[in-house]
Enzyme design. Sequence first.
Site: not given
Ligand code: SPV
Ligand code: MG
Length: 299
Positions: A54-56, A66, A93, A95, A122, A128, A130-131, A166, A197
Site C-alpha cells: 500500500s502506498g498509503l 500519501d 501500489d 500511484d 491509477e 496525487k 490519497n483518495s 485503477r 475505488h
Molecule cells: C493505498 O493503500 O495506498 C491505496 C488504497 O491506494 S487507498 O488508500 O484507499 O487509496
Molecule cells: Mg495508494
Amino acid sequence: VVILDLDPAVGHEHVGIQLRHLLATFEPTLIMEAHDGLSARVAADAGFRALWASGLCMSTTLGLRDSDEASWTERLTLVARIVEAANLPVLVDGDSGYGNFSTARRFALQAEQIGAAGICIEDKRFPKTNSFVGDNHELAPVGEFCGKIRACRDAARNPAFVVVARTEALIANLGIDEALLRSEAYRLAGADAIFIHSRKPTVEEIVAFMTDWGDRLPVLIAPTTYPQTPMSMYADLGIAGVIWANQGMRAAVKAMRTVCRLLSTEGAGAVEGMIASLDDVFTLMDYAQLTLDEQRYGS
Ligand code: SPV
Ligand code: MG
C-alpha cells in the site's frame, strides 16, 4: 557435463501467475496490506495468500504523507522487504506512475525486478493525494493513461507480470458511466484487471459498477469506507479481489499510541500483558531455523 539438473518447472512459477490464479478463483481473494517486512510476515502468518504493498501505508511507515512525498526508490526498498519476508505474490501500489508513461514503465520494470507479482497504477495526475483526502482529485486524460498501461504491459520482462488499472472516476465524483468508460478503455489498452475505488459509506457504487461491468476483466476493490458490507456480497457481485488496504497500519498506530501513553505515565508493567512477547517475535521471525542452519552450515 551436467550443469543444470533442476526441473525448470519446479518451484519457479512466476508470482504473476500465482496472482492471476488467485484472481481467477470463484471466491474473492483477500489481499492484505503490507508496508514493511514485519507487516508482511504477520499477514503471511495469518494465512493471507497475496499482499497489497500500500502506498498509503508505506508512506505512513516512512513518516510521510500519501501525496507522492516518498520517492519511488524509497517505496520499492520497502517492497523488496515485503517480497523477501512473505514469499507471497505482492501487488504494488504504483500511484499514478510518478509522471508519464516513461516513469510509470520504469517503476513497473523495477517492481518486477525485485520480485513483485504486479503493479497497480491509477488515473490521477501526479502528484496525487490519497483518495480520502480532500476533493481535489483531478484525473489524467483517458488516452494519456492508456499509454501508461500499454507502456507497462509492453515493458514487462515476463508476460505473467500483472498490470492493474485503477480508476478514480468515482473518487473524483464523475459518476458510474465515466468509471465504466474509463475501465473499458483501460481493458482495451491491455490492463489485466480493474481496481474500482469508491469512498461512499456503503457498497452502492460498486454494485452499480459490477452490474454493468460483468466479467469483462477481474475487478479489485478496497472496502475502506464501507467496511460493514457482508463478505458474501463481494462473492455475489463477482469481485475478484478484496484489498484490506490499511487496516494493519491503523491497528499498529492505535496499539503503538496506547502503549506509548502507558509507558510515559505508568511504566513497562502497565503494558507487558498487552504486547507480543519476545518469544512470539522470535517465532514469527523463525529464529529456530537459524539454529538449525548453524548446525548445518556454521563452522
Ligand atoms: C493505498 O493503500 O495506498 C491505496 C488504497 O491506494 S487507498 O488508500 O484507499 O487509496
Ligand atoms: Mg495508494
